[in-house]
Design an enzyme around this catalytic site. Structure first.
Site, PDB file in Angstrom:
ATOM      1  N   GLU A 145      -6.352   3.183  16.734  1.00  0.00           N
ATOM      2  CA  GLU A 145      -5.643   3.787  17.870  1.00  0.00           C
ATOM      3  C   GLU A 145      -6.380   4.951  18.527  1.00  0.00           C
ATOM      4  O   GLU A 145      -5.843   6.053  18.613  1.00  0.00           O
ATOM      5  CB  GLU A 145      -4.254   4.264  17.413  1.00  0.00           C
ATOM      6  CG  GLU A 145      -3.400   3.166  16.825  1.00  0.00           C
ATOM      7  CD  GLU A 145      -2.023   3.673  16.390  1.00  0.00           C
ATOM      8  OE1 GLU A 145      -1.701   4.840  16.625  1.00  0.00           O
ATOM      9  OE2 GLU A 145      -1.267   2.870  15.806  1.00  0.00           O
ATOM     10  N   ASN A 152      -9.013  -1.167  15.436  1.00  0.00           N
ATOM     11  CA  ASN A 152      -7.616  -1.610  15.404  1.00  0.00           C
ATOM     12  C   ASN A 152      -6.810  -0.857  16.468  1.00  0.00           C
ATOM     13  O   ASN A 152      -6.915   0.359  16.576  1.00  0.00           O
ATOM     14  CB  ASN A 152      -7.048  -1.297  14.007  1.00  0.00           C
ATOM     15  CG  ASN A 152      -5.770  -2.021  13.704  1.00  0.00           C
ATOM     16  OD1 ASN A 152      -5.655  -3.233  13.948  1.00  0.00           O
ATOM     17  ND2 ASN A 152      -4.792  -1.315  13.162  1.00  0.00           N
ATOM     18  N   HIS A 155       3.126  -4.678  16.880  1.00  0.00           N
ATOM     19  CA  HIS A 155       4.487  -4.252  16.538  1.00  0.00           C
ATOM     20  C   HIS A 155       5.348  -4.560  17.762  1.00  0.00           C
ATOM     21  O   HIS A 155       5.321  -3.817  18.747  1.00  0.00           O
ATOM     22  CB  HIS A 155       4.527  -2.752  16.224  1.00  0.00           C
ATOM     23  CG  HIS A 155       3.786  -2.393  14.983  1.00  0.00           C
ATOM     24  ND1 HIS A 155       4.244  -2.745  13.737  1.00  0.00           N
ATOM     25  CD2 HIS A 155       2.613  -1.750  14.793  1.00  0.00           C
ATOM     26  CE1 HIS A 155       3.385  -2.311  12.815  1.00  0.00           C
ATOM     27  NE2 HIS A 155       2.388  -1.709  13.425  1.00  0.00           N
ATOM     28  N   ASP A 212       5.061  -7.396  13.441  1.00  0.00           N
ATOM     29  CA  ASP A 212       6.486  -7.416  13.103  1.00  0.00           C
ATOM     30  C   ASP A 212       7.256  -7.490  14.414  1.00  0.00           C
ATOM     31  O   ASP A 212       6.749  -7.106  15.470  1.00  0.00           O
ATOM     32  CB  ASP A 212       6.945  -6.251  12.198  1.00  0.00           C
ATOM     33  CG  ASP A 212       6.587  -4.870  12.683  1.00  0.00           C
ATOM     34  OD1 ASP A 212       6.353  -4.688  13.889  1.00  0.00           O
ATOM     35  OD2 ASP A 212       6.555  -3.938  11.853  1.00  0.00           O
ATOM     36  N   GLU A 255      -0.789  -6.163  12.271  1.00  0.00           N
ATOM     37  CA  GLU A 255       0.437  -5.445  11.864  1.00  0.00           C
ATOM     38  C   GLU A 255       1.679  -6.082  12.466  1.00  0.00           C
ATOM     39  O   GLU A 255       2.643  -5.388  12.839  1.00  0.00           O
ATOM     40  CB  GLU A 255       0.333  -3.961  12.273  1.00  0.00           C
ATOM     41  CG  GLU A 255      -0.901  -3.287  11.686  1.00  0.00           C
ATOM     42  CD  GLU A 255      -0.974  -1.787  11.929  1.00  0.00           C
ATOM     43  OE1 GLU A 255       0.055  -1.191  12.308  1.00  0.00           O
ATOM     44  OE2 GLU A 255      -2.047  -1.217  11.732  1.00  0.00           O
TER      45      GLU A 255
HETATM   46  C1  XIL Z   1       2.920   3.270   8.915  1.00  0.00           C
HETATM   47  C2  XIL Z   1       3.435   2.907   7.522  1.00  0.00           C
HETATM   48  O1  XIL Z   1       4.004   1.618   7.580  1.00  0.00           O
HETATM   49  C3  XIL Z   1       4.434   3.921   7.052  1.00  0.00           C
HETATM   50  O2  XIL Z   1       4.733   3.707   5.674  1.00  0.00           O
HETATM   51  C4  XIL Z   1       3.923   5.348   7.231  1.00  0.00           C
HETATM   52  O3  XIL Z   1       4.948   6.246   6.962  1.00  0.00           O
HETATM   53  C5  XIL Z   1       3.402   5.578   8.623  1.00  0.00           C
HETATM   54  O4  XIL Z   1       2.447   4.586   8.962  1.00  0.00           O
HETATM   55  N1  XIL Z   1       0.298   1.670  13.007  1.00  0.00           N
HETATM   56  C6  XIL Z   1      -0.555   1.693  11.921  1.00  0.00           C
HETATM   57  C7  XIL Z   1      -0.016   1.839  10.549  1.00  0.00           C
HETATM   58  O5  XIL Z   1      -1.762   1.489  12.104  1.00  0.00           O
HETATM   59  O6  XIL Z   1      -0.867   2.548   9.714  1.00  0.00           O
HETATM   60  C8  XIL Z   1       1.352   2.467  10.554  1.00  0.00           C
HETATM   61  O7  XIL Z   1       1.870   2.399   9.226  1.00  0.00           O
HETATM   62  C9  XIL Z   1       2.270   1.774  11.538  1.00  0.00           C
HETATM   63  C10 XIL Z   1       1.723   1.908  12.945  1.00  0.00           C
END
Ligand code: XIL
Length: 359
Positions: A150, A198, A234, A265, A263
């Site tokens: 990011e 990423n 996400h 979801d 990631e």
């Molecule tokens: C999140 C984790 O899922 C949590 O457990 C933690 O508290 C915060 O980070 N983008 C990312 C991940 O690249 O590392 C993040 O993970 C979610 C958003």
């Protein structure tokens, strides 16, 4: 002879029935060269349903937090690899690959670092040491790293960050130069590891994904050691445009890199027990199907990973203060949801082609 015929008949029938039933797990269903992964919390390995489901369904794991600065570098001057090592051991015991996450990010940093008053020279030394020590520790165990997470904002500009310009590692106002430096350090530490950039919300076609594309194109042209782009995904909209993700994957693949869905979801509004409506669960399964399809359309897309696998343990709940959830393919009791069936079905399509993933 009657008995002989029966035996022969049964023997002949068995493989046919297996074929008709199709693969029963995600990892078996995936075409060769496509890993099916999930983010994991090693503290849950002791829960039988958690580790059984994980080992059965997935061919790749990524620690949700265990390899981040705030876990590995809780104290200045020390490295704590215990939680990350647990993930590696679990993966080795179950024939899974490990994706490492993440070496450079402006979030999830320990307070001593985030609130410390460091000079650019000190930060540069700290980051170089961190990348070198962690990547060497996991060399041969972690096959791919999210080196930088990011780094860009929605306008495609490099974001403010302790690593970039607050005060940065000495490359402030030089755009993606700090990202490049991190990739060079990671490559020196483990030349065999696949190195990924990423990003969030730059997965379809938009200003941010244009900027990611331009950065990778520039890096490839100048020989900066980058092997892939991770698309976080996400998703919080049930009308999400998965065709745009396919288009972005296609253009990134033309740069000669790999693409990982990292990631995934798909969160839903939930009731007080964390459950979504049947209609939303059905629409959610369409979004999952669309993303898996988008990946499998391109030979450059070599991994599909969800951010956790059971609704029992998903970051969405705390992230949304309990208003959203039910984002993953298994429910809170580890029962497969419509989303799981959609992923399995897409992975099992006979038209899927195998792909080459080695470096
Ligand atoms: C999140 C984790 O899922 C949590 O457990 C933690 O508290 C915060 O980070 N983008 C990312 C991940 O690249 O590392 C993040 O993970 C979610 C958003």
């Amino acid at each position: 002879m009657l008995i002989g015929t029966r035996v022969r008949g049964a023997l002949l029938l068995a493989p046919v029935m297996l074929l008709a039933a199709g693969p029963q797990t995600l990892r078996d269903a995936a075409p060769a060269g496509v890993l099916v992964g999930t983010a994991v919390r090693p503290s849950m390995f002791s829960e039988a349903a958690y580790s059984e489901t994980l080992a059965r369904e997935f061919s790749m794991v990524e620690p949700e937090d265990a390899m981040k600065w705030w876990v590995v570098r809780r104290e200045p001057g020390t490295f704590d690899f215990r939680a990350g090592d647990e993930v590696v051991h679990f993966a080795q015991a179950h024939g899974m690959k490990v994706r490492g996450h993440c070496l450079v990010w402006d979030h999830n940093l320990p307070a001593w670092l985030a609130q410390g008053q460091f000079t650019p020279e000190q930060l540069s030394t700290l980051l170089h040491e961190h990348i070198t020590t962690e990547v060497k520790h996991y060399a041969g165990q972690v096959f791919a790293w999210d080196v930088v997470n990011e780094a860009l904002d929605q306008n495609g500009h490099v974001k403010d960050s302790p690593w970039y310009n607050q005060p940065g590692i000495g490359l402030a106002a030089k755009g993606t130069a700090y990202v490049e430096q991190a990739f060079r350090w990671a490559h020196e530490a483990d030349p065999q590891a696949l190195l990924f950039y990423n990003e969030v919300e730059g997965e379809g076609m938009n200003t941010k994904s244009d900027a990611v594309y331009a950065m990778v194109k520039d890096f490839k042209k100048r020989g900066v050691p980058i092997d892939g782009v991770g698309l976080q995904l996400h998703i919080s909209r049930l009308d999400f445009d998965t065709a745009a993700v396919a288009a972005n994957i296609a253009r990134l693949a033309r740069l000669g890199i790999q693409i990982h869905i990292t990631e995934l979801d798909v969160s839903l509004p939930v009731d007080s027990s964390g459950v979504g409506t049947a209609e939303d669960l059905r629409r959610q399964s369409d979004v999952y199907r669309g993303i898996v399809h988008a990946c499998l359309q391109s030979p450059g897309c070599t991994a599909i990973q969800t951010w956790g696998f059971t609704d029992k343990y998903s970051w969405i709940s705390s992230h949304s203060h309990g208003t959203r959830g039910a984002a993953l393919p298994f429910d809170r009791a580890y029962k497969p949801k419509p989303a799981y069936d959609a992923i399995l079905e897409e992975l099992s399509r006979k038209t899927n082609h195998p792909r080459q993933t080695s470096k």
